[in-house]
Design a protein around this motif. Structure first.
Motif, PDB file in Angstrom:
ATOM      1  N   ALA A 116       0.824  -1.215   0.000  1.00  0.00           N
ATOM      2  CA  ALA A 116       0.000   0.000   0.000  1.00  0.00           C
ATOM      3  C   ALA A 116       0.853   1.258   0.000  1.00  0.00           C
ATOM      4  O   ALA A 116       0.542   2.246  -0.681  1.00  0.00           O
ATOM      5  N   ILE A 117       1.958   1.221   0.747  1.00  0.00           N
ATOM      6  CA  ILE A 117       2.815   2.399   0.859  1.00  0.00           C
ATOM      7  C   ILE A 117       3.470   2.745  -0.473  1.00  0.00           C
ATOM      8  O   ILE A 117       3.771   3.910  -0.731  1.00  0.00           O
ATOM      9  N   ILE A 118       3.657   1.761  -1.350  1.00  0.00           N
ATOM     10  CA  ILE A 118       4.250   2.059  -2.651  1.00  0.00           C
ATOM     11  C   ILE A 118       3.189   2.402  -3.687  1.00  0.00           C
ATOM     12  O   ILE A 118       3.365   3.293  -4.519  1.00  0.00           O
ATOM     13  N   SER A 119       2.023   1.751  -3.680  1.00  0.00           N
ATOM     14  CA  SER A 119       1.032   1.973  -4.733  1.00  0.00           C
ATOM     15  C   SER A 119       0.248   3.271  -4.543  1.00  0.00           C
ATOM     16  O   SER A 119      -0.030   3.978  -5.510  1.00  0.00           O
ATOM     17  N   MET A 120      -0.103   3.595  -3.287  1.00  0.00           N
ATOM     18  CA  MET A 120      -0.921   4.786  -3.054  1.00  0.00           C
ATOM     19  C   MET A 120      -0.225   6.081  -3.477  1.00  0.00           C
ATOM     20  O   MET A 120      -0.819   6.912  -4.188  1.00  0.00           O
ATOM     21  N   PRO A 121       1.032   6.319  -3.080  1.00  0.00           N
ATOM     22  CA  PRO A 121       1.695   7.546  -3.547  1.00  0.00           C
ATOM     23  C   PRO A 121       1.871   7.594  -5.055  1.00  0.00           C
ATOM     24  O   PRO A 121       1.821   8.676  -5.645  1.00  0.00           O
ATOM     25  N   LEU A 122       2.088   6.440  -5.690  1.00  0.00           N
ATOM     26  CA  LEU A 122       2.214   6.445  -7.145  1.00  0.00           C
ATOM     27  C   LEU A 122       0.925   6.939  -7.796  1.00  0.00           C
ATOM     28  O   LEU A 122       0.954   7.713  -8.759  1.00  0.00           O
ATOM     29  N   TYR A 123      -0.223   6.523  -7.252  1.00  0.00           N
ATOM     30  CA  TYR A 123      -1.508   6.961  -7.799  1.00  0.00           C
ATOM     31  C   TYR A 123      -1.723   8.445  -7.558  1.00  0.00           C
ATOM     32  O   TYR A 123      -2.123   9.190  -8.470  1.00  0.00           O
TER      33      TYR A 123
END
Length: 262
Positions: free
Chosen positions: A166-173
């Motif tokens: 989650a920590i990697i995918s959410m900021p990317l979005y």
């Protein structure tokens, strides 16, 4: 048979945890709050520290019990080797941490997104090593390694992989990537774990004779990640007590898993 169903399951469980965490990008429109990130990072740190001690270092020293008071030596040597290995990777692999402006590692013309994914991938390398070493011992019939212990380690790492995904995918979005692209970024960060695990199992014949050293090697690599990256992130800024409490929760969960299943 080297790749029995239980071994394949133990290989996939941590990766599934990463994928489920990355899938959070489809459920929320906002980035994780700083407090939530601290809590998740603290929890992951606690799991990794407990896994390093209960699942890796203690079994490594137990295997060397015939050495008497010097049973700690192979574990200590492996621990230091793992720590220095991650230090080397940290200096070589170009990567960018979530809230950092300056990339680390060898200078490279990579996108910010790619370097953010590489940062989490770097964290996942020792976790893949840890699972792979345990399963290599299981595949070769090492009496000190049980399916319960291997499953406990896989579950513990899967639990702490959920927030990492989650920590990697959410900021990317939030930074402009589409949901599918952000999800794939989170997923790709965890691919190194099953791949590393398979390679380790294929080398099982070489690993098992030195299993205590390899277990402690993985522990040293994991502890490097915790102390150098995760603890500073969970302690930065205000309300760091949230991260500390969640560290204790993660430590307790992993300790309970290893004791109950191991």
């Amino acid at each position: 048979m080297m790749f029995r169903p239980e071994i394949i399951l133990s290989l996939l469980i941590p990766f599934i945890g990463t994928c489920l965490g990355a899938a959070c990008v489809f459920l929320s429109r906002q980035a994780l709050s700083p407090g939530t990130q601290k809590a998740l990072t603290g929890f992951a740190s606690g799991v990794m520290v407990a896994a390093s001690v209960w699942s890796l270092l203690i079994p490594a020293m137990d295997m060397c019990a015939p050495m008497g008071r010097f049973a700690f030596l192979p574990a200590a040597g492996g621990f230091w080797t793992g720590t220095l290995f991650l230090l080397l990777l940290d200096r070589i692999i170009p990567h960018l941490h979530m809230d950092a402006e300056k990339a680390e590692g060898i200078p490279a013309r990579l996108s910010r997104t790619t370097m953010m994914v590489l940062a989490v991938t770097l964290h996942n390398i020792p976790e893949g090593m840890a699972v792979g070493v345990m399963l290599a011992g299981l595949a070769e019939g090492a009496s000190e390694v049980t399916i319960g212990g291997a499953l406990a380690l896989s579950l513990g790492i899967a639990i702490q992989n959920f927030p990492e995904g989650a920590i990697i995918s959410m900021p990317l979005y939030v930074n402009g990537k589409s949901r599918p692209c952000a999800f794939m970024g989170g997923v790709l960060s965890g691919v190194v774990e099953p791949v590393g695990g398979v390679l380790t199992i294929l080398a099982a014949g070489l690993i098992v004779p030195a299993l205590p050293c390899f277990l402690s090697f993985a522990a040293g690599a994991m502890m490097y990640v915790v102390v150098e990256e995760l603890i500073p992130e969970m302690s930065a800024g205000e309300h760091s007590n949230v991260g500390v409490v969640c560290f204790a929760v993660g430590f307790t969960v992993m300790m309970a898993l290893d004791t109950a299943l191991g």
